[in-house]
Scaffold this motif. Structure first.
Motif, mmCIF file in Angstrom:
data_model
loop_
_atom_site.group_PDB
_atom_site.id
_atom_site.type_symbol
_atom_site.label_atom_id
_atom_site.label_comp_id
_atom_site.label_asym_id
_atom_site.label_seq_id
_atom_site.Cartn_x
_atom_site.Cartn_y
_atom_site.Cartn_z
ATOM 1 N N MET A 13 0.828 -1.208 0.000
ATOM 2 C CA MET A 13 0.000 0.000 0.000
ATOM 3 C C MET A 13 0.868 1.266 0.000
ATOM 4 N N GLU A 14 1.815 1.326 0.912
ATOM 5 C CA GLU A 14 2.638 2.538 1.028
ATOM 6 C C GLU A 14 3.455 2.802 -0.230
ATOM 7 N N SER A 15 3.952 1.740 -0.869
ATOM 8 C CA SER A 15 4.759 1.924 -2.076
ATOM 9 C C SER A 15 3.905 2.365 -3.263
ATOM 10 N N ASN A 16 2.594 2.291 -3.106
ATOM 11 C CA ASN A 16 1.686 2.737 -4.172
ATOM 12 C C ASN A 16 0.834 3.930 -3.746
ATOM 13 N N GLY A 17 1.274 4.613 -2.699
ATOM 14 C CA GLY A 17 0.633 5.865 -2.301
ATOM 15 C C GLY A 17 -0.697 5.723 -1.613
ATOM 16 N N ILE A 18 -0.955 4.574 -1.005
ATOM 17 C CA ILE A 18 -2.222 4.355 -0.308
ATOM 18 C C ILE A 18 -1.967 4.292 1.193
ATOM 19 N N VAL B 264 -8.089 -3.434 -4.235
ATOM 20 C CA VAL B 264 -8.155 -2.453 -3.149
ATOM 21 C C VAL B 264 -8.516 -1.075 -3.693
ATOM 22 N N ARG B 265 -7.925 -0.713 -4.806
ATOM 23 C CA ARG B 265 -8.240 0.596 -5.398
ATOM 24 C C ARG B 265 -9.710 0.686 -5.808
ATOM 25 N N ARG B 266 -10.246 -0.419 -6.340
ATOM 26 C CA ARG B 266 -11.669 -0.424 -6.705
ATOM 27 C C ARG B 266 -12.540 -0.267 -5.465
ATOM 28 N N ALA B 267 -12.135 -0.904 -4.378
ATOM 29 C CA ALA B 267 -12.898 -0.787 -3.138
ATOM 30 C C ALA B 267 -12.859 0.645 -2.604
ATOM 31 N N LEU B 268 -11.699 1.274 -2.692
ATOM 32 C CA LEU B 268 -11.577 2.667 -2.255
ATOM 33 C C LEU B 268 -12.422 3.590 -3.131
#
Length: 205
Positions: A25-30, A117-121
Motif C-alpha cells: 500500500m505505502e509503495s503505491n501511495g495508499i 483495493v483501489r476499486r474498493a476505495l
C-alpha cells in the motif's frame, strides 16, 4: 498522509502478511493501517473514516465473517475485501453475498490485489459522494414551506401557473413567487432539472 486520507485497513493475524500489505500500500501511495485482530480494528476504527477493509477470513477470536456481521449490525458501511486461503473460498463467496465487494485468494498477485483495493476505495468514494448529495437534497427539501411543497408538486406534474393558482385558490403572482422560491431553494435552473432531482432521489414532496 492526512488521517482523513482514504485508508486501507488490513486485518490479518500473520505479522509477515501485515508487513507485506503495508509495503504494497505505502509503495503505491495508499494510506494503510494494519491490525492483528478484529477486536483491535474495532477499537481503533473511527466511524465514518474513508477507506476499505482488507479482511482475512480466518482470525483468532472474532473471524472475518463475524466482523462483517458486526459491522453490518452497527450500520458501518466500509467496503470489505476478504482475503482467503484456497480452502476458505466458499466462505469468501458467502461473504460476497453478505455484502463484501470482492475477495483475494492467497497467494495473491500484487497487481491484482492492488487493483481490487483501489476499486474498493473508489466504491467508498462514490458511496460517500452519493450520501452527501442525498443529505444536501434532504436539507433543501426540508427548507421548503408547506405551500412551496404544494406548488412544487403541481409544477412537477406539469401544471401551468394559472391552473396551480386555481387549484390552491391563490393568485398567479403568488404562484410565481412560490415557484421562484422552490427553484432557488432546490438549486434547480429549470423545471426539467427539478423533475430530475425528484426522480433521482425517489422522493415525491
Amino acid at each position: 498522509m492526512s488521517e482523513l486520507a482514504p485508508t486501507a485497513y488490513v486485518v490479518d493475524d500473520d505479522e509477515a502478511i501485515r508487513a507485506l500489505w503495508r509495503w504494497l500500500m505505502e509503495s503505491n501511495g495508499i494510506a494503510v493501517h494494519t491490525f492483528a485482530s478484529a477486536a483491535a480494528f474495532i477499537e481503533a476504527y473511527r466511524r465514518g473514516a474513508p477507506g476499505c477493509l482488507v479482511l482475512d477470513v480466518r482470525l483468532p477470536g472474532m473471524s472475518g465473517p463475524e466482523l462483517q456481521d458486526y459491522l453490518r449490525r452497527e450500520a458501518i458501511g466500509i467496503p470489505i475485501v476478504f482475503v482467503s486461503a484456497h480452502g476458505d473460498v466458499p466462505t469468501a463467496v458467502n461473504a460476497l453475498k453478505g455484502g463484501a465487494v470482492d475477495f483475494i485468494q492467497k497467494p495473491f498477485d500484487y497487481r491484482e490485489a492492488l487493483a481490487i483495493v483501489r476499486r474498493a476505495l473508489e466504491r467508498d468514494a462514490q458511496a460517500r459522494e452519493q450520501r452527501a448529495k442525498q443529505a444536501q437534497f434532504a436539507e433543501r427539501l426540508a427548507a421548503l414551506t408547506a405551500r412551496e411543497r404544494e406548488v412544487m408538486r403541481l409544477v412537477i406534474e406539469g401544471k401551468p401557473n394559472k391552473v396551480i393558482a386555481e387549484a390552491l385558490d391563490i393568485s398567479v403572482r403568488t404562484v410565481e413567487f412560490h415557484r421562484a422560491n422552490v427553484m432557488e431553494k432546490m438549486g434547480a435552473a429549470s423545471v426539467a432539472t427539478l423533475v430530475q432531482l425528484i426522480a433521482l432521489h425517489d422522493v415525491w414532496a
